[in-house]
Design a protein around this motif. Structure first.
Motif, PDB file in Angstrom:
ATOM      1  N   VAL A   1       6.259   5.346   6.476  1.00 17.35           N
ATOM      2  CA  VAL A   1       6.635   4.042   7.023  1.00 17.35           C
ATOM      3  C   VAL A   1       7.258   4.199   8.409  1.00 17.35           C
ATOM      4  O   VAL A   1       6.978   3.408   9.327  1.00 17.35           O
ATOM      5  CB  VAL A   1       7.592   3.312   6.054  1.00 17.35           C
ATOM      6  N   LEU A   2       8.087   5.219   8.589  1.00 17.31           N
ATOM      7  CA  LEU A   2       8.665   5.430   9.921  1.00 17.31           C
ATOM      8  C   LEU A   2       7.569   5.777  10.922  1.00 17.31           C
ATOM      9  O   LEU A   2       7.593   5.312  12.067  1.00 17.31           O
ATOM     10  CB  LEU A   2       9.731   6.527   9.881  1.00 17.31           C
ATOM     11  N   ALA A   3       6.617   6.592  10.500  1.00 15.79           N
ATOM     12  CA  ALA A   3       5.514   6.948  11.394  1.00 15.79           C
ATOM     13  C   ALA A   3       4.730   5.711  11.821  1.00 15.79           C
ATOM     14  O   ALA A   3       4.354   5.574  12.994  1.00 15.79           O
ATOM     15  CB  ALA A   3       4.581   7.947  10.707  1.00 15.79           C
ATOM     16  N   VAL A   4       4.492   4.824  10.877  1.00 18.14           N
ATOM     17  CA  VAL A   4       3.767   3.580  11.201  1.00 18.14           C
ATOM     18  C   VAL A   4       4.564   2.763  12.215  1.00 18.14           C
ATOM     19  O   VAL A   4       4.021   2.255  13.206  1.00 18.14           O
ATOM     20  CB  VAL A   4       3.514   2.762   9.924  1.00 18.14           C
ATOM     21  N   ASP A   5       5.863   2.643  11.999  1.00 22.67           N
ATOM     22  CA  ASP A   5       6.686   1.841  12.911  1.00 22.67           C
ATOM     23  C   ASP A   5       6.715   2.463  14.302  1.00 22.67           C
ATOM     24  O   ASP A   5       6.564   1.769  15.312  1.00 22.67           O
ATOM     25  CB  ASP A   5       8.104   1.730  12.348  1.00 22.67           C
TER      26      ASP A   5
ATOM     27  N   ILE B   1       2.781  -5.453  15.853  1.00 20.71           N
ATOM     28  CA  ILE B   1       1.839  -5.349  14.741  1.00 20.71           C
ATOM     29  C   ILE B   1       2.626  -5.145  13.466  1.00 20.71           C
ATOM     30  O   ILE B   1       3.450  -4.239  13.376  1.00 20.71           O
ATOM     31  CB  ILE B   1       0.862  -4.184  14.959  1.00 20.71           C
ATOM     32  N   PRO B   2       2.397  -5.974  12.459  1.00 17.36           N
ATOM     33  CA  PRO B   2       3.156  -5.826  11.215  1.00 17.36           C
ATOM     34  C   PRO B   2       2.881  -4.478  10.556  1.00 17.36           C
ATOM     35  O   PRO B   2       1.723  -4.055  10.473  1.00 17.36           O
ATOM     36  CB  PRO B   2       2.626  -6.965  10.346  1.00 17.36           C
ATOM     37  N   PRO B   3       3.917  -3.823  10.075  1.00 17.30           N
ATOM     38  CA  PRO B   3       3.706  -2.510   9.445  1.00 17.30           C
ATOM     39  C   PRO B   3       2.800  -2.587   8.229  1.00 17.30           C
ATOM     40  O   PRO B   3       2.033  -1.656   7.969  1.00 17.30           O
ATOM     41  CB  PRO B   3       5.126  -2.059   9.068  1.00 17.30           C
ATOM     42  N   GLY B   4       2.886  -3.702   7.485  1.00 17.42           N
ATOM     43  CA  GLY B   4       2.041  -3.847   6.303  1.00 17.42           C
ATOM     44  C   GLY B   4       0.561  -3.846   6.640  1.00 17.42           C
ATOM     45  O   GLY B   4      -0.260  -3.369   5.853  1.00 17.42           O
ATOM     46  N   VAL B   5       0.212  -4.360   7.810  1.00 18.28           N
ATOM     47  CA  VAL B   5      -1.191  -4.369   8.227  1.00 18.28           C
ATOM     48  C   VAL B   5      -1.665  -2.935   8.449  1.00 18.28           C
ATOM     49  O   VAL B   5      -2.748  -2.537   8.010  1.00 18.28           O
ATOM     50  CB  VAL B   5      -1.349  -5.193   9.517  1.00 18.28           C
ATOM     51  N   VAL B   6      -0.838  -2.150   9.114  1.00 14.16           N
ATOM     52  CA  VAL B   6      -1.229  -0.774   9.426  1.00 14.16           C
ATOM     53  C   VAL B   6      -1.307   0.060   8.141  1.00 14.16           C
ATOM     54  O   VAL B   6      -2.242   0.843   7.962  1.00 14.16           O
ATOM     55  CB  VAL B   6      -0.227  -0.143  10.413  1.00 14.16           C
ATOM     56  N   THR B   7      -0.313  -0.116   7.244  1.00 10.58           N
ATOM     57  CA  THR B   7      -0.350   0.670   6.001  1.00 10.58           C
ATOM     58  C   THR B   7      -1.596   0.331   5.190  1.00 10.58           C
ATOM     59  O   THR B   7      -2.187   1.212   4.562  1.00 10.58           O
ATOM     60  CB  THR B   7       0.910   0.440   5.142  1.00 10.58           C
ATOM     61  N   ALA B   8      -2.020  -0.924   5.237  1.00 13.38           N
ATOM     62  CA  ALA B   8      -3.232  -1.310   4.503  1.00 13.38           C
ATOM     63  C   ALA B   8      -4.488  -0.774   5.189  1.00 13.38           C
ATOM     64  O   ALA B   8      -5.384  -0.256   4.523  1.00 13.38           O
ATOM     65  CB  ALA B   8      -3.306  -2.827   4.383  1.00 13.38           C
ATOM     66  N   LEU B   9      -4.526  -0.885   6.535  1.00 15.26           N
ATOM     67  CA  LEU B   9      -5.707  -0.406   7.264  1.00 15.26           C
ATOM     68  C   LEU B   9      -5.907   1.096   7.074  1.00 15.26           C
ATOM     69  O   LEU B   9      -7.036   1.573   7.010  1.00 15.26           O
ATOM     70  CB  LEU B   9      -5.558  -0.718   8.753  1.00 15.26           C
ATOM     71  N   LEU B  10      -4.792   1.822   7.006  1.00 10.99           N
ATOM     72  CA  LEU B  10      -4.893   3.273   6.826  1.00 10.99           C
ATOM     73  C   LEU B  10      -4.977   3.640   5.353  1.00 10.99           C
ATOM     74  O   LEU B  10      -5.719   4.553   4.965  1.00 10.99           O
ATOM     75  CB  LEU B  10      -3.671   3.961   7.460  1.00 10.99           C
ATOM     76  N   GLY B  11      -4.195   2.947   4.551  1.00 11.08           N
ATOM     77  CA  GLY B  11      -4.076   3.323   3.149  1.00 11.08           C
ATOM     78  C   GLY B  11      -5.322   3.073   2.327  1.00 11.08           C
ATOM     79  O   GLY B  11      -5.675   3.879   1.468  1.00 11.08           O
ATOM     80  N   ALA B  12      -5.991   1.962   2.604  1.00 14.27           N
ATOM     81  CA  ALA B  12      -7.157   1.619   1.785  1.00 14.27           C
ATOM     82  C   ALA B  12      -8.278   2.661   1.913  1.00 14.27           C
ATOM     83  O   ALA B  12      -8.755   3.186   0.904  1.00 14.27           O
ATOM     84  CB  ALA B  12      -7.646   0.223   2.147  1.00 14.27           C
TER      85      ALA B  12
ATOM     86  N   PHE C   1       0.774  -1.227   0.000  1.00 14.78           N
ATOM     87  CA  PHE C   1       0.000   0.000   0.000  1.00 14.78           C
ATOM     88  C   PHE C   1       0.809   1.282   0.000  1.00 14.78           C
ATOM     89  O   PHE C   1       0.295   2.321  -0.407  1.00 14.78           O
ATOM     90  CB  PHE C   1      -1.018   0.047   1.163  1.00 14.78           C
ATOM     91  N   VAL C   2       2.047   1.236   0.407  1.00 10.54           N
ATOM     92  CA  VAL C   2       2.853   2.456   0.415  1.00 10.54           C
ATOM     93  C   VAL C   2       3.072   2.903  -1.030  1.00 10.54           C
ATOM     94  O   VAL C   2       2.904   4.093  -1.369  1.00 10.54           O
ATOM     95  CB  VAL C   2       4.203   2.219   1.123  1.00 10.54           C
ATOM     96  N   GLY C   3       3.417   1.933  -1.896  1.00 19.05           N
ATOM     97  CA  GLY C   3       3.685   2.259  -3.288  1.00 19.05           C
ATOM     98  C   GLY C   3       2.448   2.690  -4.046  1.00 19.05           C
ATOM     99  O   GLY C   3       2.546   3.294  -5.116  1.00 19.05           O
ATOM    100  N   LEU C   4       1.276   2.379  -3.504  1.00 21.18           N
ATOM    101  CA  LEU C   4       0.038   2.757  -4.185  1.00 21.18           C
ATOM    102  C   LEU C   4      -0.473   4.109  -3.707  1.00 21.18           C
ATOM    103  O   LEU C   4      -0.861   4.963  -4.514  1.00 21.18           O
ATOM    104  CB  LEU C   4      -1.026   1.681  -3.932  1.00 21.18           C
ATOM    105  N   VAL C   5      -0.467   4.313  -2.424  1.00 15.43           N
ATOM    106  CA  VAL C   5      -1.133   5.493  -1.852  1.00 15.43           C
ATOM    107  C   VAL C   5      -0.241   6.731  -1.826  1.00 15.43           C
ATOM    108  O   VAL C   5      -0.702   7.841  -2.131  1.00 15.43           O
ATOM    109  CB  VAL C   5      -1.619   5.173  -0.417  1.00 15.43           C
ATOM    110  N   VAL C   6       1.024   6.565  -1.447  1.00 17.69           N
ATOM    111  CA  VAL C   6       1.890   7.740  -1.261  1.00 17.69           C
ATOM    112  C   VAL C   6       2.039   8.557  -2.546  1.00 17.69           C
ATOM    113  O   VAL C   6       1.979   9.792  -2.491  1.00 17.69           O
ATOM    114  CB  VAL C   6       3.257   7.316  -0.681  1.00 17.69           C
TER     115      VAL C   6
END
Lengths: 339, 300
Positions: A299-303, A314-325, A267-272
């Motif tokens: 990504v640093l903010a998520v971590d 909590i995996p960072p990918g989960v958070v980026t998806a929960l927020l990014g989508a 999601f980082v590569g899609l949303v940012v």
């Protein structure tokens, strides 16, 4: 259409945010590290006298948190830049680096390494296996790209490659289904993590990410021309074959390096890139650095957020998806309304 | 008004029908058939039951037709290579279990619920082992298996031998001055209520994860591990020959290298078969942990 904000203002604000997050990252987490202690650790290493603080404090700040946070910045920049290049190459705002199948190929070989027990040989083996998979994915894509001129075909080949690699990964998991410890390792890696990433991981990432960012910068003019259409770009003297080849290498190197070090973070590569476009416009000379810095900060903010608000990993990918989508949906709907 | 009443009645009817449908489709809990008689075709589907059935001796071994697929894996099983080749290594599929015509199947509570329900619906007597954490669970499981195969004396004898060995290998109970230990595997620690907790206490060590309120197996970050600063760190290794190498790699890992365990050469790798065992190998783990303490002279 709103005028694009000043690039200097946007980059400046994001740089300040990155620095602030980095400072916070050094003091959040177990072990009661305060600002003074973190500063002492940094100062001790700067002046070559790391014995100024206790061994455990030094380990927490210098050996674990600092390299992990710098890696998060680098991975975020890599993924966001790869997303910008992917969207520019395919002229499709829904394209994201994962569609090319490179991250899936990296995940496949990483899982193979777990299945063969190679991870017990050292912390370098899983990134090495993942990097090999990314390289394999790139080679396959390069071979396919010489056989087709159509971007759509290339995109669909990438999707097929991702599906194939995911199927092989699932097959390997099914073979080792009774080995609960294998399942635990694989799932944890596939979810993505910055846990226990050290200076070694950072050093392995610097070169490929630097290469990828340089290639992305080199592509700025080509991608702007490509945005006007293939025929227009060709008439402007752009070598589409070369642009496509360099873009593939750029994306594969950036995504491969990021995935090899931290697992799959989506999601980082899609949303940012979308966010960056809102702030500075679509010209790639402005978009590329904004997306890179924006991805780094995100990504640093998520971590930092997951480490400071919960004791869970909590995996960072989960958070980026929960927020990014939801953010992506909101941006798309807002964009439609304004049009 | 008439239209509204009709609509409301239709909604109520539909809702009642939906409730009736859901109620009709709700499955009655399937009772597990009780074991009667002496089973002659026993299929073991857990590593623990593979080991226990072997320990019961030839009178029981001869009635076992299948063992688990990990029975021969030395990374997990203490009876690797001991079951004869005539005993099938059963895959965990429902079809294979039915085709084996077993008259007793030993499964675990983590065996797929679909498999367990199929066995019950097929009328195949099943023993479901629950709890694989520590000495008490082991005694309970041995009793359940012994009763199911009709050899309660063998079960009692095995328990007695275990308790005798446990007493012989155990150290004095840990105090607050005892050395602290953490078991760390794939980012997880073993807290209270785990096999490792029992083993650590039997070895005279304080389980630091349990001291910090961790119950069961929980993920813990490496930063937390460094902050805890254990005096002894235990990690798994798959291959007994590689344990020293694995321990050295872990001890040198950034962060862990700063812990008291690493500084004092107290990072040890135990074979997975021992560290993860919920069977007889728990006793081997006690010996291994006691050897990690300086000055401990422990007979193998």
């Amino acid at each position: 259409m709103r005028p694009a904000r000043s690039l200097v203002v946007v980059l400046g604000a994001m740089s300040v945010a990155a620095a602030a997050l980095l400072a916070v990252a050094l003091i959040v987490g177990p072990g009661s590290v305060d600002v003074a202690t973190a500063a002492h650790v940094l100062w001790g290493h700067t002046v070559g006298n790391p014995a100024l603080v206790s061994r455990s404090m030094d380990a927490l700040v210098w050996e674990l948190r600092l390299p992990r946070s710098l890696l998060a910045l680098m991975v975020g920049a890599a993924l966001a830049t790869a997303g910008t290049v992917t969207q520019g190459l395919f002229r499709n705002p829904m394209a994201e680096p994962g569609v090319l199948g490179v991250s899936a190929a990296a995940a496949m070989t990483a899982v193979l390494g777990f299945l063969l027990g190679l991870d017990a040989l050292g912390s370098w083996t899983t990134p090495a296996m993942a990097a090999a998979g990314a390289a394999l994915g790139l080679l396959l894509l390069a071979a396919l790209s010489t056989r087709t001129l159509s971007m759509t075909t290339l995109l669909l080949c990438g999707v097929a490659l991702a599906a194939l690699c995911s199927a092989v990964t699932t097959l390997m998991l099914s073979i080792g289904t009774e080995r609960w410890d294998l399942g635990l390792k694989v799932i944890r890696w596939l979810m993505g993590s910055f846990e226990a990433r050290t200076w070694s991981h950072l050093s392995w990432t610097v070169a490929p990410v630097a290469l990828g960012l340089c290639l992305a910068w080199w592509l700025v003019g080509d991608l702007d021309a490509l945005a006007l259409g293939s025929d227009t770009a060709r008439s402007l003297g752009i070598d589409l074959g070369r642009t496509r080849g360099v873009s593939l290498v750029c994306v594969a190197v950036l995504v491969g390096a990021a995935t090899a070090m931290t697992g799959v973070i989506g999601f980082v590569g899609l949303v940012v890139p979308h966010l960056a476009r809102l702030w500075v416009g679509a010209a790639h000379a402005r978009l590329m650095p904004t997306a890179a810095l924006g991805g780094a900060v995100a990504v640093l903010a998520v971590d930092v957020a997951t480490r400071s608000t919960t004791g869970l990993s909590i995996p960072p990918g989960v958070v980026t998806a929960l927020l990014g989508a939801p953010l992506l949906v909101w941006m798309l709907l807002s964009g439609e309304r304004s049009e | 008004m008439i239209r509204q009443t009709t609509a409301r009645r239709s909604r109520r009817t539909a809702l009642a029908a939906l409730v009736a449908l859901v109620t009709a489709c709700a499955r009655e809990p399937v009772p597990t058939p009780t074991v009667s008689g002496l089973p002659q075709r026993v299929a073991s589907q857990t590593i623990l039951s593979d080991e226990v059935l072997w320990s019961f001796g030839s009178s029981v071994q001869g009635r076992v037709i299948a063992v688990s697929r990990l029975a021969d894996d030395p990374a997990y099983s203490s009876v690797a290579g001991q079951w004869p080749s005539s005993v099938a290594r059963a895959p965990l599929t429902s079809e294979a279990l039915l085709a084996s015509e077993a008259d007793l199947v030993i499964v675990a509570d983590f065996t797929a619920i679909e498999t367990r329900e199929l066995l019950a619906r097929s009328g195949i007597p099943t023993v479901t082992l629950t709890g694989f954490s520590g000495f008490a669970d082991w005694r309970h499981n041995v009793t359940a298996i012994a009763e199911a195969v009709g050899s309660p004396a063998a079960g009692a004898d095995l328990r007695t031998r275990f308790d005798t060995e446990l007493a012989a290998r155990s150290a004095p109970a840990p105090t607050r001055h005892s050395r602290t230990v953490v078991s760390w595997a794939a980012g997880n620690v073993a807290g209270s209520g785990t096999t490792f907790d029992d083993v650590a206490r039997a070895a005279g060590l304080r389980n630091l994860a349990a001291d910090h309120g961790i119950a069961g197996h929980k993920p813990v970050t490496i930063e937390q591990l460094v902050a805890w600063d254990p005096q002894v760190l235990i990690v798994p290794c798959d291959n007994a020959d590689a344990c020293d190498t694995v321990a050295a790699i872990v001890a040198a890992q950034p962060g862990i290298a700063a812990t008291a365990a690493a500084r004092n050469s107290a990072v040890f790798a135990l074979p997975s078969r021992i560290l993860y065992s919920s069977g007889w190998a728990m006793l081997d783990a006690i010996v291994a942990l006691r050897r990690s303490s300086p000055g401990e002279a422990v007979a193998p």
